[in-house]
Scaffold this motif. Sequence first.
Motif, short mmCIF file in Angstrom:
data_model
loop_
_atom_site.label_atom_id
_atom_site.label_comp_id
_atom_site.label_asym_id
_atom_site.label_seq_id
_atom_site.Cartn_x
_atom_site.Cartn_y
_atom_site.Cartn_z
N VAL A 25 1.33 -1.05 -0.29
CA VAL A 25 -0.18 -0.16 0.13
C VAL A 25 0.72 1.57 0.21
N VAL A 26 0.46 1.77 -0.95
CA VAL A 26 1.46 3.62 -0.86
C VAL A 26 0.29 4.60 -0.76
N SER A 27 0.45 5.88 -0.34
CA SER A 27 -0.47 7.47 -0.32
C SER A 27 0.01 7.93 -0.89
N LYS A 28 -1.02 8.85 -1.04
CA LYS A 28 -0.83 9.83 -2.09
C LYS A 28 -0.97 11.15 -0.26
N SER A 29 -0.88 11.90 -0.87
CA SER A 29 -0.94 13.27 0.81
C SER A 29 -1.53 14.46 0.09
N ASP A 30 -3.11 15.26 0.77
CA ASP A 30 -3.60 16.00 1.14
C ASP A 30 -3.03 16.79 1.71
N PHE A 31 -2.43 17.72 1.81
CA PHE A 31 -1.91 18.96 2.50
C PHE A 31 -3.05 19.94 2.89
N SER A 32 -4.60 20.03 2.52
CA SER A 32 -5.60 20.74 2.91
C SER A 32 -5.93 20.03 3.56
N THR A 33 -5.79 19.19 3.91
CA THR A 33 -6.67 18.40 5.70
C THR A 33 -5.48 17.09 5.92
N LEU A 34 -3.88 16.76 5.69
CA LEU A 34 -3.25 16.85 5.58
C LEU A 34 -4.01 15.58 6.27
N MET A 48 -4.39 11.42 3.88
CA MET A 48 -3.83 10.61 2.82
C MET A 48 -4.69 9.50 2.96
N THR A 49 -4.71 9.39 1.55
CA THR A 49 -5.26 8.34 0.42
C THR A 49 -4.62 7.33 0.47
N HIS A 50 -5.27 5.95 0.78
CA HIS A 50 -4.10 5.03 0.27
C HIS A 50 -3.97 3.89 -0.65
N TYR A 51 -3.82 3.55 -1.52
CA TYR A 51 -3.52 2.81 -2.86
C TYR A 51 -2.71 1.44 -2.67
N LEU A 52 -3.23 -0.01 -3.27
CA LEU A 52 -2.79 -0.50 -3.71
C LEU A 52 -1.67 -0.65 -4.89
N LEU A 53 -0.80 -0.93 -4.35
CA LEU A 53 0.54 -0.87 -5.81
C LEU A 53 0.22 -2.73 -6.43
N THR A 54 0.39 -1.93 -7.51
CA THR A 54 0.21 -2.60 -9.03
C THR A 54 0.75 -2.04 -10.41
#
Length: 187
Positions: A73-82, A84-90
């Motif tokens: 699992v890898v993440s994407k950061s949202d700097f407006s809310t601090l 993270m959304t997590h995604y399955l690495l494929t």
Amino acid sequence: MLKKDLRKKYKELRNQFSDEAIESKSLAIANRLLSLDIWYKTYYHLFLTIEEQKEIDTEFILQILAGKDKEIVVSKSDFSTLGMTHYLLTDNTKFKKNDYNIPEPVDGLEVPVSKIDVVFVPLLAFDLKGNRVGYGKGFYDKFLSQCKFKAIKIGLSFFEAEPIIDAISENDIRLDYCVTPEKIYVF
């Protein structure tokens, strides 16, 4: 020491490392991780290296996880809310660096935090009680507070533990382990 002083100290120390030293120390950390009793789990969250910050090269850990056929699992950061959304690495995951040079997935299959079993945590410094100092935005403390109670939190550090980090807040989440090139700390 205070967090702000530790941030400054360890950023300066990391900046002194050559690419070869980073590679060697990162490989030593990955090899040391193999001795932990964590490999029976399924979902492993891994941060992707910010090369410009001379962070640990997590490619070696990525190779271990892939070799053990784990869900990564890898993440994407949202700097407006601090947050993270997590995604399955494929094999199809595409990455783009954000404004802070963090490699992030462009999109993909979202993974709920409740599924994550093990989190490899980036840090600048840590102490003998398992407290950590990151970059100061609170992304990981927020994320770790949302993880299930039994999620294993493993810090990765080029350096050994500080005796104590002063001014720990109630929002700070402690690590279960921290792995350095020389040692595994258990908290």
